[in-house]
Design a protein around this motif. Structure first.
Motif, mmCIF file in Angstrom:
data_model
loop_
_atom_site.group_PDB
_atom_site.id
_atom_site.type_symbol
_atom_site.label_atom_id
_atom_site.label_comp_id
_atom_site.label_asym_id
_atom_site.label_seq_id
_atom_site.Cartn_x
_atom_site.Cartn_y
_atom_site.Cartn_z
ATOM 1 N N LEU A 43 0.844 -1.200 0.000
ATOM 2 C CA LEU A 43 0.000 0.000 0.000
ATOM 3 C C LEU A 43 0.876 1.246 0.000
ATOM 4 O O LEU A 43 1.947 1.264 0.599
ATOM 5 C CB LEU A 43 -0.904 0.035 1.237
ATOM 6 N N HIS A 44 0.403 2.279 -0.653
ATOM 7 C CA HIS A 44 1.090 3.567 -0.678
ATOM 8 C C HIS A 44 0.071 4.646 -0.349
ATOM 9 O O HIS A 44 -1.121 4.380 -0.204
ATOM 10 C CB HIS A 44 1.758 3.805 -2.037
ATOM 11 N N THR A 45 0.538 5.876 -0.226
ATOM 12 C CA THR A 45 -0.334 6.956 0.235
ATOM 13 C C THR A 45 -1.464 7.296 -0.724
ATOM 14 O O THR A 45 -2.464 7.873 -0.313
ATOM 15 C CB THR A 45 0.477 8.237 0.509
ATOM 16 N N ASP A 46 -1.341 6.938 -1.974
ATOM 17 C CA ASP A 46 -2.377 7.270 -2.956
ATOM 18 C C ASP A 46 -3.334 6.097 -3.223
ATOM 19 O O ASP A 46 -4.179 6.173 -4.096
ATOM 20 C CB ASP A 46 -1.722 7.716 -4.268
ATOM 21 N N ALA A 47 -3.211 5.014 -2.465
ATOM 22 C CA ALA A 47 -4.114 3.870 -2.639
ATOM 23 C C ALA A 47 -5.539 4.279 -2.267
ATOM 24 O O ALA A 47 -5.738 5.100 -1.373
ATOM 25 C CB ALA A 47 -3.662 2.706 -1.764
ATOM 26 N N LYS A 87 9.540 4.789 -1.690
ATOM 27 C CA LYS A 87 8.407 5.193 -2.528
ATOM 28 C C LYS A 87 8.203 4.179 -3.639
ATOM 29 O O LYS A 87 9.145 3.555 -4.114
ATOM 30 C CB LYS A 87 8.638 6.574 -3.122
ATOM 31 N N ILE A 88 6.953 4.058 -4.040
ATOM 32 C CA ILE A 88 6.577 3.226 -5.177
ATOM 33 C C ILE A 88 5.776 4.122 -6.109
ATOM 34 O O ILE A 88 4.760 4.678 -5.709
ATOM 35 C CB ILE A 88 5.710 2.030 -4.750
ATOM 36 N N GLY A 89 6.238 4.264 -7.334
ATOM 37 C CA GLY A 89 5.536 5.131 -8.278
ATOM 38 C C GLY A 89 5.386 6.542 -7.751
ATOM 39 O O GLY A 89 4.346 7.165 -7.892
ATOM 40 N N ASN A 90 6.414 7.049 -7.077
ATOM 41 C CA ASN A 90 6.436 8.396 -6.524
ATOM 42 C C ASN A 90 5.505 8.596 -5.331
ATOM 43 O O ASN A 90 5.231 9.714 -4.952
ATOM 44 C CB ASN A 90 6.164 9.440 -7.602
ATOM 45 N N GLN A 91 4.987 7.513 -4.775
ATOM 46 C CA GLN A 91 4.118 7.577 -3.594
ATOM 47 C C GLN A 91 4.795 6.837 -2.443
ATOM 48 O O GLN A 91 5.304 5.728 -2.635
ATOM 49 C CB GLN A 91 2.759 6.933 -3.882
ATOM 50 N N ALA A 92 4.766 7.412 -1.267
ATOM 51 C CA ALA A 92 5.386 6.792 -0.097
ATOM 52 C C ALA A 92 4.610 5.549 0.326
ATOM 53 O O ALA A 92 3.378 5.539 0.291
ATOM 54 C CB ALA A 92 5.431 7.793 1.050
ATOM 55 N N VAL A 93 5.333 4.499 0.737
ATOM 56 C CA VAL A 93 4.679 3.292 1.231
ATOM 57 C C VAL A 93 4.192 3.536 2.658
ATOM 58 O O VAL A 93 4.674 4.422 3.353
ATOM 59 C CB VAL A 93 5.599 2.050 1.180
ATOM 60 N N VAL A 94 3.225 2.721 3.071
ATOM 61 C CA VAL A 94 2.629 2.859 4.400
ATOM 62 C C VAL A 94 3.005 1.627 5.215
ATOM 63 O O VAL A 94 2.947 0.502 4.720
ATOM 64 C CB VAL A 94 1.095 3.003 4.309
ATOM 65 N N THR A 95 3.399 1.843 6.467
ATOM 66 C CA THR A 95 3.830 0.760 7.339
ATOM 67 C C THR A 95 2.923 0.644 8.555
ATOM 68 O O THR A 95 2.219 1.572 8.922
ATOM 69 C CB THR A 95 5.275 0.986 7.825
ATOM 70 N N ALA A 99 -8.037 0.178 -4.846
ATOM 71 C CA ALA A 99 -6.982 0.279 -5.854
ATOM 72 C C ALA A 99 -5.665 0.659 -5.188
ATOM 73 O O ALA A 99 -5.644 1.479 -4.279
ATOM 74 C CB ALA A 99 -7.346 1.326 -6.901
ATOM 75 N N THR A 100 -4.594 0.038 -5.649
ATOM 76 C CA THR A 100 -3.242 0.382 -5.228
ATOM 77 C C THR A 100 -2.308 0.060 -6.388
ATOM 78 O O THR A 100 -2.758 -0.424 -7.435
ATOM 79 C CB THR A 100 -2.829 -0.365 -3.934
ATOM 80 N N GLN A 101 -1.046 0.315 -6.202
ATOM 81 C CA GLN A 101 -0.089 -0.016 -7.257
ATOM 82 C C GLN A 101 -0.057 -1.536 -7.444
ATOM 83 O O GLN A 101 -0.351 -2.273 -6.524
ATOM 84 C CB GLN A 101 1.298 0.557 -6.904
ATOM 85 N N GLU A 102 0.292 -1.979 -8.637
ATOM 86 C CA GLU A 102 0.330 -3.416 -8.918
ATOM 87 C C GLU A 102 1.669 -3.843 -9.493
ATOM 88 O O GLU A 102 1.740 -4.694 -10.373
ATOM 89 C CB GLU A 102 -0.822 -3.801 -9.843
ATOM 90 N N ARG A 103 2.736 -3.257 -8.957
ATOM 91 C CA ARG A 103 4.074 -3.613 -9.444
ATOM 92 C C ARG A 103 4.914 -4.293 -8.372
ATOM 93 O O ARG A 103 5.763 -5.111 -8.690
ATOM 94 C CB ARG A 103 4.810 -2.366 -9.932
ATOM 95 N N VAL A 104 4.690 -3.927 -7.105
ATOM 96 C CA VAL A 104 5.530 -4.463 -6.038
ATOM 97 C C VAL A 104 4.693 -5.270 -5.065
ATOM 98 O O VAL A 104 3.729 -4.755 -4.498
ATOM 99 C CB VAL A 104 6.258 -3.315 -5.285
ATOM 100 N N ARG A 105 5.081 -6.543 -4.902
ATOM 101 C CA ARG A 105 4.402 -7.450 -3.969
ATOM 102 C C ARG A 105 5.265 -7.661 -2.744
ATOM 103 O O ARG A 105 6.483 -7.573 -2.816
ATOM 104 C CB ARG A 105 4.161 -8.817 -4.608
ATOM 105 N N GLY A 106 4.596 -7.991 -1.664
ATOM 106 C CA GLY A 106 5.301 -8.330 -0.447
ATOM 107 C C GLY A 106 4.666 -9.544 0.195
ATOM 108 O O GLY A 106 3.554 -9.931 -0.121
#
Length: 108
Positions: free
Chosen positions: A6-10, A30-38, A100-107
């Motif tokens: 998840l990132h801030t723009d999800a 950041k992922i796609g210029n958006q900070a990830v959320v922890t 919706a969230t980015q779909e490039r980086v999985r964890g």
């Protein structure tokens, strides 16, 4: 439990369609210029939550905390939040849904 980070723009919503936004994020990753959320970042639910007000129900949703996150991927020593994770809203006890969230980086 694998999922996309998840990132801030999800787009995240409570069960009553109220929009939810994180109260903090990582300044370092950041992922796609958006900070990830922890975890343990809480989410604030917007006033457009349609849960019945007290006396008719126990709503609206105000905040939400994620009860599960990645077990192997961490940022600054904290687990990242995943779209497959679970969250609980206060005071309703319902969950959050990632629309919706980015779909490039999985964890995991």
């Amino acid at each position: 439990m694998a999922g996309f980070l998840l990132h801030t723009d999800a787009t995240v919503r409570c069960a009553h369609t109220g929009a939810a936004q994180p109260t903090a994020s990582s300044a370092r990753v950041k992922i796609g210029n958006q900070a990830v959320v922890t975890q343990p970042t809480t989410y604030t639910v917007s006033p457009d939550c349609k849960a019945p007000r007290p006396t008719a129900g126990n709503g609206p949703c105000v905040t939400a905390s994620w009860t599960s996150a990645a077990t192997r991927v961490k940022v600054d020593g904290r687990p990242v939040l995943l779209d497959s994770g679970a969250a609980t809203c206060v005071p309703t006890g319902t969950g959050l849904t990632v629309i919706a969230t980015q779909e490039r980086v999985r964890g995991v």
